[in-house]
Structures are given as structure tokens and as C-alpha cells.
Write a protein that holds these residues in place. Structure first.
Motif, PDB file in Angstrom:
ATOM      1  N   LEU A 153      37.202  40.239  34.411  1.00  6.30           N
ATOM      2  CA  LEU A 153      36.380  39.675  33.341  1.00  6.30           C
ATOM      3  C   LEU A 153      35.666  40.778  32.567  1.00  6.30           C
ATOM      4  O   LEU A 153      35.570  40.709  31.336  1.00  6.30           O
ATOM      5  N   ALA A 154      35.181  41.801  33.266  1.00  2.00           N
ATOM      6  CA  ALA A 154      34.483  42.902  32.593  1.00  2.00           C
ATOM      7  C   ALA A 154      35.409  43.605  31.617  1.00  2.00           C
ATOM      8  O   ALA A 154      35.027  43.889  30.468  1.00  2.00           O
ATOM      9  N   TYR A 155      36.639  43.881  32.034  1.00  2.00           N
ATOM     10  CA  TYR A 155      37.586  44.547  31.146  1.00  2.00           C
ATOM     11  C   TYR A 155      38.024  43.630  30.009  1.00  2.00           C
ATOM     12  O   TYR A 155      38.246  44.076  28.883  1.00  2.00           O
ATOM     13  N   LYS A 156      38.137  42.347  30.315  1.00  2.00           N
ATOM     14  CA  LYS A 156      38.514  41.404  29.266  1.00  2.00           C
ATOM     15  C   LYS A 156      37.419  41.308  28.200  1.00  2.00           C
ATOM     16  O   LYS A 156      37.690  41.309  26.994  1.00  2.00           O
ATOM     17  N   GLU A 175      44.668  47.368  29.473  1.00  2.00           N
ATOM     18  CA  GLU A 175      44.092  47.567  30.806  1.00  2.00           C
ATOM     19  C   GLU A 175      43.711  46.241  31.441  1.00  2.00           C
ATOM     20  O   GLU A 175      43.936  46.024  32.639  1.00  2.00           O
ATOM     21  N   ALA A 176      43.127  45.345  30.648  1.00  2.00           N
ATOM     22  CA  ALA A 176      42.738  44.034  31.168  1.00  2.00           C
ATOM     23  C   ALA A 176      43.962  43.232  31.590  1.00  2.00           C
ATOM     24  O   ALA A 176      43.962  42.568  32.641  1.00  2.00           O
ATOM     25  N   ILE A 177      45.019  43.274  30.796  1.00  2.01           N
ATOM     26  CA  ILE A 177      46.246  42.546  31.121  1.00  2.01           C
ATOM     27  C   ILE A 177      46.890  43.104  32.374  1.00  2.01           C
ATOM     28  O   ILE A 177      47.381  42.359  33.235  1.00  2.01           O
ATOM     29  N   HIS A 224      46.587  40.999  39.896  1.00  4.14           N
ATOM     30  CA  HIS A 224      45.703  40.333  40.860  1.00  4.14           C
ATOM     31  C   HIS A 224      45.517  38.833  40.653  1.00  4.14           C
ATOM     32  O   HIS A 224      44.917  38.181  41.504  1.00  4.14           O
ATOM     33  N   LEU A 225      46.002  38.272  39.545  1.00  4.29           N
ATOM     34  CA  LEU A 225      45.836  36.844  39.297  1.00  4.29           C
ATOM     35  C   LEU A 225      47.194  36.189  39.072  1.00  4.29           C
ATOM     36  O   LEU A 225      48.097  36.799  38.504  1.00  4.29           O
ATOM     37  N   TRP A 226      47.336  34.935  39.514  1.00  5.77           N
ATOM     38  CA  TRP A 226      48.601  34.222  39.341  1.00  5.77           C
ATOM     39  C   TRP A 226      48.759  33.743  37.896  1.00  5.77           C
ATOM     40  O   TRP A 226      47.816  33.717  37.113  1.00  5.77           O
ATOM     41  N   GLY A 227      49.957  33.318  37.566  1.00  6.56           N
ATOM     42  CA  GLY A 227      50.301  33.026  36.181  1.00  6.56           C
ATOM     43  C   GLY A 227      49.507  31.919  35.522  1.00  6.56           C
ATOM     44  O   GLY A 227      49.321  31.929  34.308  1.00  6.56           O
ATOM     45  N   SER A 228      49.031  30.937  36.285  1.00  8.58           N
ATOM     46  CA  SER A 228      48.290  29.819  35.701  1.00  8.58           C
ATOM     47  C   SER A 228      46.776  29.987  35.825  1.00  8.58           C
ATOM     48  O   SER A 228      46.030  29.074  35.484  1.00  8.58           O
ATOM     49  N   SER A 266      43.189  30.692  34.799  1.00 10.30           N
ATOM     50  CA  SER A 266      42.653  30.565  33.448  1.00 10.30           C
ATOM     51  C   SER A 266      42.095  31.883  32.907  1.00 10.30           C
ATOM     52  O   SER A 266      42.130  32.109  31.694  1.00 10.30           O
ATOM     53  N   LEU A 267      41.596  32.776  33.772  1.00  5.70           N
ATOM     54  CA  LEU A 267      41.107  34.061  33.288  1.00  5.70           C
ATOM     55  C   LEU A 267      42.266  34.931  32.806  1.00  5.70           C
ATOM     56  O   LEU A 267      42.168  35.602  31.773  1.00  5.70           O
ATOM     57  N   ARG A 268      43.370  34.905  33.537  1.00  4.26           N
ATOM     58  CA  ARG A 268      44.567  35.641  33.095  1.00  4.26           C
ATOM     59  C   ARG A 268      45.078  35.081  31.769  1.00  4.26           C
ATOM     60  O   ARG A 268      45.448  35.839  30.860  1.00  4.26           O
ATOM     61  N   LEU A 269      45.069  33.760  31.633  1.00  2.00           N
ATOM     62  CA  LEU A 269      45.501  33.144  30.380  1.00  2.00           C
ATOM     63  C   LEU A 269      44.557  33.487  29.234  1.00  2.00           C
ATOM     64  O   LEU A 269      44.987  33.690  28.098  1.00  2.00           O
ATOM     65  N   SER A 270      43.264  33.577  29.522  1.00  2.00           N
ATOM     66  CA  SER A 270      42.287  33.919  28.493  1.00  2.00           C
ATOM     67  C   SER A 270      42.549  35.310  27.939  1.00  2.00           C
ATOM     68  O   SER A 270      42.476  35.541  26.725  1.00  2.00           O
ATOM     69  N   VAL A 271      42.847  36.265  28.838  1.00  2.00           N
ATOM     70  CA  VAL A 271      43.140  37.636  28.405  1.00  2.00           C
ATOM     71  C   VAL A 271      44.358  37.657  27.486  1.00  2.00           C
ATOM     72  O   VAL A 271      44.335  38.239  26.395  1.00  2.00           O
ATOM     73  N   LYS A 272      45.425  36.996  27.902  1.00  2.00           N
ATOM     74  CA  LYS A 272      46.676  37.065  27.144  1.00  2.00           C
ATOM     75  C   LYS A 272      46.607  36.261  25.850  1.00  2.00           C
ATOM     76  O   LYS A 272      47.219  36.645  24.844  1.00  2.00           O
ATOM     77  N   THR A 273      45.873  35.160  25.870  1.00  2.00           N
ATOM     78  CA  THR A 273      45.735  34.362  24.649  1.00  2.00           C
ATOM     79  C   THR A 273      45.008  35.162  23.570  1.00  2.00           C
ATOM     80  O   THR A 273      45.428  35.190  22.409  1.00  2.00           O
ATOM     81  N   GLU A 274      43.926  35.824  23.963  1.00  2.00           N
ATOM     82  CA  GLU A 274      43.206  36.598  22.950  1.00  2.00           C
ATOM     83  C   GLU A 274      44.008  37.814  22.496  1.00  2.00           C
ATOM     84  O   GLU A 274      43.951  38.198  21.331  1.00  2.00           O
TER      85      GLU A 274
END
Length: 314
Positions: A97-100, A196-198, A204-208, A210-218
């Protein structure tokens, strides 16, 4: 962006989680949460202003200054307090989250403060304003508070007339946000922060998640709006949706709803810039949406009414 509801949920959750062992970090996370909520309303106002005035519409200068100032404060809090305390061993989600958020704040800086400008959203160049608008706005944005301190950034005035004067010979025009952050090209730095965030999210996070999705969506939005690589944006959106469908990990109701919302946005991004027959056009909008329990499926997403992008996604 840093103003998205999903990021705000994680800020509140993590602030409560570390409250007993690290009260200082918890208080800083709450400050970033409050800043994010404030920034969200400012970005929504800027987006409405842009829609009312057309694609080349600029937000009022006082709003523009507030957005840049809030983003700068977010970067300072992250750099001084959160990043030094966030370690993967203690809390993976806090580190990611910090890197995102770091990437997200730089995304806003690129939109509203970059030199040279990459979009027509902001009024970050004198060319984007008339002389009269700068003069009128200089009084509106004259005082910006930071804690208990107040900074006066009114335009220089001539002693005889009391009106705004131009920069000294040879210095050229100054961005109205130059007093808040050093002018420059923040695009490469923002892109590096997203990468770096991605990388952390994919490790460390699975594909679904929501934090991983938030990074990639933005990042998909950043590629389209700032890098102007529509094909890369559509490709990332498509790959991210595929990762969601392939994920086998279970998720709770709250994370499921967040995943559905972001998959909806990604589905629209997949078609952004394409016509109805998948040929390129200047602007495009796709439609897709969310469904029932488990990992969201295409059929479930398309069954519901369209939703708008999260706050701040302009």
C-alpha cells in the motif's frame, strides 16, 4: 488514485492494526486517510469542472493548488514515516500500500504539476491560462495552510501599481504551483514507482486481491492519461482481468465487491480508445460489471448495471 475508496479502506484497516505496537505510524496512516478523503472530493470537483468546460477545461487555480499541495503532503508523510516503517516481514499489505500510494500521489503530480505538461487537465503552465485569470486567482490561492503555519504565495506586485508583474528578464514564465514543488518532469519517477508497486503486488498478493487490482487499475489509467500508450493500457487491463478469473484463492464479501468494481473499470479500460468494431478512435467506453460470491466471472460482471470509475479516476 490515492483517493480511491479501496485504498482508503486499507489505510483505515492497517492504521487500526498497528495502533498498539506503533502509535506514531498509526496516527500518520490516519492522517493520510484524512488527506485522501479530502483529495478525493477535490479531484471529483476538478473532474466535474473538466466535463462542464470540455476536454480542455482547467480547474480553478485555488482548486489546482489545493490538489498539488495535498499530494505533496501525502508524499512527505509516506517518505518520512510510512516507508521506513513498512517491512514485508511485519505486514505485506502495508508495504505494498505504501508503494502504491507513492505511485498514486506522483500520478496526481504528473497530471496537475508536470513540466512539460502531459495532459490538459491542469493549469500548470502559463500557456493554459490568460493573464487576467492568473491575476484573479492569485488572491484566491494566496494562503495555503500547513499545520499551524501559513505561507503567502501571492504574485509579486510592483510598488507603484500594486498589480502582478512578470518574472525577471531571462527567467521565463513560472508555473503557479512552482512554490509548492520544484517544477520538473515527474513522469519517469511515477512510472518507476508503479512498476515497483506492481512487482511487490504480483509477488505477494493473489490475482483477485483488491489491493493488487487497485495498483494495476491505476497504472492502466496512468498509461492512458499520462504516458499516452493506449495499447499498453488496454493490454494491462485485459491481463489483469484474466488474472482475476484464474485466481483460486477465496475472498470475503467485502473484497469480492471491491474486485467486481475494479474488474468493471478494467473492462471499460480494455475498450478505451476503440470504436464499436474494435477500431481505434480518440475516446472509448466499454461496459461490464459484477456478480455473485467467489471470483467474479465475465457473465456476472455483464449482468449488472454499469458503474462509474472510483473517485479520483479522471
Amino acid at each position: 488514485m490515492a483517493s480511491s475508496e479501496i485504498d482508503q479502506k486499507f489505510l483505515g484497516k492497517l492504521a487500526r492494526l498497528v495502533e498498539s505496537e506503533n502509535p506514531l505510524l498509526s496516527s500518520v496512516l490516519y492522517k493520510i486517510l484524512g488527506l485522501s478523503i479530502n483529495l478525493s472530493s477535490q479531484l471529483i470537483t476538478a473532474r466535474k469542472q473538466r466535463r462542464q468546460d470540455g476536454s480542455s477545461g482547467n480547474p480553478p487555480l485555488d482548486l489546482h493548488l489545493h490538489i498539488v499541495w495535498l499530494s505533496r503532503e501525502g508524499l512527505l508523510l509516506l517518505d518520512q514515516y510510512v516507508l521506513p516503517s513498512a517491512t514485508l516481514k511485519k505486514n505485506v499489505e502495508l508495504k505494498i500500500l505504501a508503494y502504491k500510494l507513492l505511485a498514486s500521489f506522483y500520478h496526481i503530480i504528473v497530471l496537475f504539476h508536470n513540466t512539460p505538461p502531459v495532459t490538459t487537465i491542469g493549469t500548470n503552465t502559463p500557456e493554459g491560462q490568460s493573464t487576467s485569470s492568473v491575476a484573479n486567482a492569485s488572491d484566491k490561492g494566496k494562503r495555503v495552510a500547513k499545520g499551524n503555519d501559513t505561507y503567502d504565495h501571492g504574485a509579486s506586485r510592483s510598488i507603484s501599481e500594486g498589480g502582478p508583474v512578470g518574472p525577471p528578464p531571462g527567467f521565463g514564465p513560472q508555473s503557479p504551483t512552482a512554490f509548492l514543488m520544484k517544477p520538473g518532469d515527474y513522469l519517469p519517477l511515477a512510472q518507476q514507482c508503479f512498476k515497483e508497486a506492481i512487482q511487490l503486488a504480483e509477488q505477494h498478493l493473489w490475482g483477485s486481491h483488491s489491493l493488487r487490482l487497485s495498483v494495476k487499475t491505476e497504472y492502466a489509467a496512468f498509461l492512458y492519461e499520462c504516458v499516452h500508450d493506449a495499447e499498453a493500457s488496454r493490454r494491462l487491463a485485459k491481463e489483469t482481468i484474466s488474472e482475476v478469473y484464474e485466481a483460486t484463492e477465496g475472498i470475503d464479501n467485502d473484497m469480492f465487491n471491491d474486485a467486481c468494481e475494479l474488474v468493471t473499470v478494467l473492462g471499460k479500460m480494455m475498450k478505451r480508445g476503440l470504436g464499436s468494431n474494435n477500431t481505434l478512435r480518440s475516446k472509448g467506453h466499454g461496459t461490464s460489471n459484477s456478480g455473485s460470491q467467489g471470483t467474479p466471472r465475465i457473465e456476472q460482471i455483464e449482468a449488472q448495471a454499469p458503474v462509474t470509475a472510483p473517485p479520483g479516476m479522471i
